[in-house]
Design an enzyme around this catalytic site. Structure first.
Site, PDB file in Angstrom:
ATOM      1  N   SER A   6      -2.138  -9.491  -4.144  1.00 26.71           N
ATOM      2  CA  SER A   6      -0.815  -9.833  -4.324  1.00 26.71           C
ATOM      3  C   SER A   6      -0.409 -10.622  -3.157  1.00 26.71           C
ATOM      4  O   SER A   6      -0.314 -10.120  -1.974  1.00 26.71           O
ATOM      5  CB  SER A   6       0.270  -8.824  -4.607  1.00 26.71           C
ATOM      6  OG  SER A   6       1.390  -8.864  -4.172  1.00 26.71           O
ATOM      7  N   HIS A  31      -2.265 -12.542  -7.669  1.00 21.53           N
ATOM      8  CA  HIS A  31      -1.142 -11.858  -8.131  1.00 21.53           C
ATOM      9  C   HIS A  31       0.102 -12.508  -7.626  1.00 21.53           C
ATOM     10  O   HIS A  31       0.195 -12.533  -6.220  1.00 21.53           O
ATOM     11  CB  HIS A  31      -1.261 -10.493  -8.117  1.00 21.53           C
ATOM     12  CG  HIS A  31      -0.261  -9.792  -8.797  1.00 21.53           C
ATOM     13  ND1 HIS A  31      -0.218  -9.416 -10.172  1.00 21.53           N
ATOM     14  CD2 HIS A  31       1.071  -9.108  -8.306  1.00 21.53           C
ATOM     15  CE1 HIS A  31       0.839  -8.679 -10.540  1.00 21.53           C
ATOM     16  NE2 HIS A  31       1.441  -8.498  -9.307  1.00 21.53           N
ATOM     17  N   ASP A  33       4.179 -12.139  -7.099  1.00 23.10           N
ATOM     18  CA  ASP A  33       5.386 -11.425  -7.482  1.00 23.10           C
ATOM     19  C   ASP A  33       6.567 -12.181  -7.252  1.00 23.10           C
ATOM     20  O   ASP A  33       7.108 -12.208  -5.983  1.00 23.10           O
ATOM     21  CB  ASP A  33       5.336 -10.323  -6.482  1.00 23.10           C
ATOM     22  CG  ASP A  33       4.071  -9.224  -6.843  1.00 23.10           C
ATOM     23  OD1 ASP A  33       4.177  -8.600  -7.996  1.00 23.10           O
ATOM     24  OD2 ASP A  33       3.233  -8.936  -6.053  1.00 23.10           O
ATOM     25  N   MET A  35      10.508 -11.998  -7.428  1.00 22.06           N
ATOM     26  CA  MET A  35      11.795 -10.696  -7.401  1.00 22.06           C
ATOM     27  C   MET A  35      13.170 -11.633  -7.301  1.00 22.06           C
ATOM     28  O   MET A  35      13.267 -12.399  -6.432  1.00 22.06           O
ATOM     29  CB  MET A  35      11.677  -9.666  -6.431  1.00 22.06           C
ATOM     30  CG  MET A  35      10.203  -9.283  -6.257  1.00 22.06           C
ATOM     31  SD  MET A  35      10.143  -8.142  -5.092  1.00 22.06           S
ATOM     32  CE  MET A  35       8.439  -7.786  -5.157  1.00 22.06           C
ATOM     33  N   HIS A  64       3.838 -12.151 -11.818  1.00 17.75           N
ATOM     34  CA  HIS A  64       4.469 -11.009 -12.543  1.00 17.75           C
ATOM     35  C   HIS A  64       6.139 -11.241 -12.151  1.00 17.75           C
ATOM     36  O   HIS A  64       6.445 -11.044 -10.869  1.00 17.75           O
ATOM     37  CB  HIS A  64       4.267  -9.812 -11.511  1.00 17.75           C
ATOM     38  CG  HIS A  64       4.863  -8.763 -11.478  1.00 17.75           C
ATOM     39  ND1 HIS A  64       4.418  -7.549 -10.864  1.00 17.75           N
ATOM     40  CD2 HIS A  64       5.536  -8.004 -12.742  1.00 17.75           C
ATOM     41  CE1 HIS A  64       5.323  -6.261 -11.094  1.00 17.75           C
ATOM     42  NE2 HIS A  64       5.872  -6.719 -12.196  1.00 17.75           N
ATOM     43  N   MET A  66       9.749 -10.021 -11.872  1.00 16.98           N
ATOM     44  CA  MET A  66      10.520  -8.929 -11.887  1.00 16.98           C
ATOM     45  C   MET A  66      11.907  -9.519 -11.614  1.00 16.98           C
ATOM     46  O   MET A  66      12.501  -9.507 -10.657  1.00 16.98           O
ATOM     47  CB  MET A  66      10.232  -8.230 -10.422  1.00 16.98           C
ATOM     48  CG  MET A  66       8.776  -7.313 -10.652  1.00 16.98           C
ATOM     49  SD  MET A  66       8.264  -6.823  -8.866  1.00 16.98           S
ATOM     50  CE  MET A  66       7.303  -8.384  -8.796  1.00 16.98           C
ATOM     51  N   MET A 138       2.894  -0.390 -13.845  1.00 16.28           N
ATOM     52  CA  MET A 138       3.412  -0.227 -12.609  1.00 16.28           C
ATOM     53  C   MET A 138       2.962   1.230 -12.036  1.00 16.28           C
ATOM     54  O   MET A 138       3.599   2.106 -12.358  1.00 16.28           O
ATOM     55  CB  MET A 138       4.900  -0.531 -12.429  1.00 16.28           C
ATOM     56  CG  MET A 138       5.179  -2.045 -12.526  1.00 16.28           C
ATOM     57  SD  MET A 138       4.277  -3.111 -11.720  1.00 16.28           S
ATOM     58  CE  MET A 138       4.836  -2.790  -9.796  1.00 16.28           C
ATOM     59  N   GLY A 143       9.620  -3.902  -6.556  1.00 15.76           N
ATOM     60  CA  GLY A 143      10.284  -4.279  -5.642  1.00 15.76           C
ATOM     61  C   GLY A 143       9.825  -4.389  -4.236  1.00 15.76           C
ATOM     62  O   GLY A 143      10.275  -5.374  -3.590  1.00 15.76           O
ATOM     63  N   PHE A 144       8.896  -3.742  -3.962  1.00 13.92           N
ATOM     64  CA  PHE A 144       8.167  -3.602  -2.599  1.00 13.92           C
ATOM     65  C   PHE A 144       6.821  -3.615  -2.269  1.00 13.92           C
ATOM     66  O   PHE A 144       6.282  -2.844  -3.393  1.00 13.92           O
ATOM     67  CB  PHE A 144       9.211  -2.635  -1.613  1.00 13.92           C
ATOM     68  CG  PHE A 144      10.654  -2.857  -1.755  1.00 13.92           C
ATOM     69  CD1 PHE A 144      11.067  -3.578  -0.721  1.00 13.92           C
ATOM     70  CD2 PHE A 144      11.113  -2.206  -2.529  1.00 13.92           C
ATOM     71  CE1 PHE A 144      12.442  -3.897  -0.530  1.00 13.92           C
ATOM     72  CE2 PHE A 144      12.744  -2.480  -2.365  1.00 13.92           C
ATOM     73  CZ  PHE A 144      13.281  -3.287  -1.518  1.00 13.92           C
ATOM     74  N   GLY A 145       6.138  -4.104  -1.582  1.00 19.62           N
ATOM     75  CA  GLY A 145       4.898  -3.931  -1.350  1.00 19.62           C
ATOM     76  C   GLY A 145       4.698  -2.454  -0.456  1.00 19.62           C
ATOM     77  O   GLY A 145       5.645  -2.183  -0.034  1.00 19.62           O
ATOM     78  N   GLY A 146       3.485  -2.028  -0.188  1.00 19.26           N
ATOM     79  CA  GLY A 146       3.286  -0.980   0.666  1.00 19.26           C
ATOM     80  C   GLY A 146       3.620   0.370   0.145  1.00 19.26           C
ATOM     81  O   GLY A 146       4.074   1.255   1.301  1.00 19.26           O
ATOM     82  N   ASP A 176      -0.753  -1.905 -10.866  1.00 16.47           N
ATOM     83  CA  ASP A 176      -0.118  -2.538  -9.687  1.00 16.47           C
ATOM     84  C   ASP A 176       0.713  -1.465  -8.933  1.00 16.47           C
ATOM     85  O   ASP A 176       1.606  -0.954  -9.514  1.00 16.47           O
ATOM     86  CB  ASP A 176       0.745  -3.687 -10.168  1.00 16.47           C
ATOM     87  CG  ASP A 176       1.590  -4.645  -9.239  1.00 16.47           C
ATOM     88  OD1 ASP A 176       1.152  -4.494  -8.166  1.00 16.47           O
ATOM     89  OD2 ASP A 176       2.341  -5.513  -9.510  1.00 16.47           O
ATOM     90  N   GLY A 177       0.311  -1.401  -7.549  1.00 15.89           N
ATOM     91  CA  GLY A 177       0.983  -0.601  -6.811  1.00 15.89           C
ATOM     92  C   GLY A 177       0.417   0.497  -6.184  1.00 15.89           C
ATOM     93  O   GLY A 177      -0.059   1.257  -6.850  1.00 15.89           O
ATOM     94  N   GLY A 178       0.048   0.481  -4.847  1.00 13.88           N
ATOM     95  CA  GLY A 178      -0.337   1.608  -3.948  1.00 13.88           C
ATOM     96  C   GLY A 178      -1.965   1.519  -4.410  1.00 13.88           C
ATOM     97  O   GLY A 178      -2.429   2.704  -4.195  1.00 13.88           O
ATOM     98  N   GLY A 198      -1.893  -5.451  -2.667  1.00 15.52           N
ATOM     99  CA  GLY A 198      -1.240  -6.411  -1.536  1.00 15.52           C
ATOM    100  C   GLY A 198      -1.720  -5.886  -0.548  1.00 15.52           C
ATOM    101  O   GLY A 198      -2.383  -6.480   0.211  1.00 15.52           O
ATOM    102  N   SER A 199      -0.973  -4.823   0.369  1.00 16.84           N
ATOM    103  CA  SER A 199      -1.181  -4.261   1.852  1.00 16.84           C
ATOM    104  C   SER A 199      -2.698  -3.983   1.674  1.00 16.84           C
ATOM    105  O   SER A 199      -3.061  -4.310   3.025  1.00 16.84           O
ATOM    106  CB  SER A 199      -0.203  -3.158   1.974  1.00 16.84           C
ATOM    107  OG  SER A 199       0.119  -2.553   0.827  1.00 16.84           O
TER     108      SER A 199
HETATM  109  C1  DX5 Z   1       5.659  -4.615  -6.372  1.00 17.57           C
HETATM  110  C2  DX5 Z   1       4.783  -5.558  -6.696  1.00 17.57           C
HETATM  111  C3  DX5 Z   1       3.112  -5.346  -6.184  1.00 17.57           C
HETATM  112  C4  DX5 Z   1       3.180  -5.136  -4.691  1.00 17.57           C
HETATM  113  C5  DX5 Z   1       1.940  -4.388  -4.502  1.00 17.57           C
HETATM  114  O1  DX5 Z   1       6.856  -4.499  -6.830  1.00 17.57           O
HETATM  115  O2  DX5 Z   1       4.734  -5.756  -8.001  1.00 17.57           O
HETATM  116  O3  DX5 Z   1       2.503  -6.361  -6.826  1.00 17.57           O
HETATM  117  O4  DX5 Z   1       2.924  -6.564  -4.118  1.00 17.57           O
HETATM  118  O5  DX5 Z   1       1.878  -4.006  -3.228  1.00 17.57           O
HETATM  119  P1  DX5 Z   1       0.787  -2.959  -2.631  1.00 17.57           P
HETATM  120  O6  DX5 Z   1      -0.633  -3.121  -3.041  1.00 17.57           O
HETATM  121  O7  DX5 Z   1       1.014  -2.968  -1.192  1.00 17.57           O
HETATM  122  O8  DX5 Z   1       1.551  -1.423  -3.244  1.00 17.57           O
HETATM  123 ZN    ZN Z   2       3.191  -7.388  -8.968  1.00 17.38          ZN
END
Ligand code: DX5
Ligand code: ZN
Length: 217
Positions: A6, A31, A33, A35, A64, A66, A138, A143-146, A176-178, A198-199
């Site tokens: 991401s 990917h 994102d 928003m 993706h 959002m 999800m 909404g947020f990475g990490g 997607d996520g964590g 992502g992170s």
């Molecule tokens: C969250 C995004 C994800 C996010 C994943 O709203 O849809 O794609 O970037 O980030 P990580 O891998 O850090 O959870």
């Molecule tokens: Zn995403």
């Protein structure tokens, strides 16, 4: 296992270099994102970044969305070079509208993906399984990475895997996520096909090694 880094977690001061690093890695897709600050309490980026990706990326762009009112923008994202476009089930009011938006995406020749946040039941996806190319579970609130992986998403993946296999569909399951080396193994075990990260990719000492680790989790 497919891996889609991401770019939300990329260093935007060096975006072309970050894209090139993904190009050279074993990653499968980008990917993307998007928003809008309304559907989620955060604003990321839109078409200018799509243009940069289109110019430098040599792997498919998995978008993706959002956003509220995805029907207004899905075609424009297809025209901007999206290989797949996903939107949230809970962002759309009626079943008819969901079918219509999926058709808009597919009429553009792109892959259509339907997404659900952690508080939305996976059963809500069942009426659309035959007409989507991919479902996105999800494993954090969009909404947020990490953020930290929510374990209940494993039950959703298992449920969807069973249903997709029972109907003998080619539908992919994306998560997607964590996602990191540890959670990647858990979701793979339940039958996921695509990992978004992502992170754990962009903040790793070696992006290449991080992606390898996810692919082999
Ligand atoms: C969250 C995004 C994800 C996010 C994943 O709203 O849809 O794609 O970037 O980030 P990580 O891998 O850090 O959870
Ligand atoms: Zn995403």
């Amino acid at each position: 296992m497919l891996v889609a880094p991401s770019i939300l977690s990329a260093d935007f001061g060096h975006l072309a270099d970050e894209i090139e690093a993904v190009n050279r890695s074993e990653a499968d897709w980008f990917h993307v994102d998007v928003m809008d600050g309304v559907f989620v309490p955060n604003i990321s980026f839109g078409f200018p970044v799509m243009e940069t990706l289109r110019r430098y990326a040599r792997k498919p762009l998995d978008v993706h969305l959002m956003i509220t009112h995805p029907e207004k923008y899905v075609e424009r994202f297809c025209d901007a070079g999206a290989w797949s476009v996903g939107f949230h089930l809970e962002a759309v009011d009626s079943e008819d509208d969901v079918h219509a938006i999926l058709s808009l995406i597919r009429a553009k020749g792109a892959r259509a993906c339907l997404t659900i946040n952690p508080d939305i039941s996976a059963e809500g996806l069942l009426p659309y399984l035959d007409e989507v190319d991919m479902v996105l579970v999800m494993s954090v609130f969009a909404g947020f990475g990490g953020q930290t992986f929510i374990p209940d998403s494993l039950n959703k993946i298992r449920f969807l895997r069973r249903e997709i296999d029972r109907r003998q569909l080619p539908t992919l399951i994306e998560v997607d996520g964590g996602i990191n080396e540890h959670t990647a193994g858990l979701v793979r075990h339940e039958g996921a096909d695509v990992l978004v990260a992502g992170s754990s990719v962009f903040k790793a000492p070696s992006m290449e090694d991080a992606i390898k680790a996810l692919k082999n989790a």
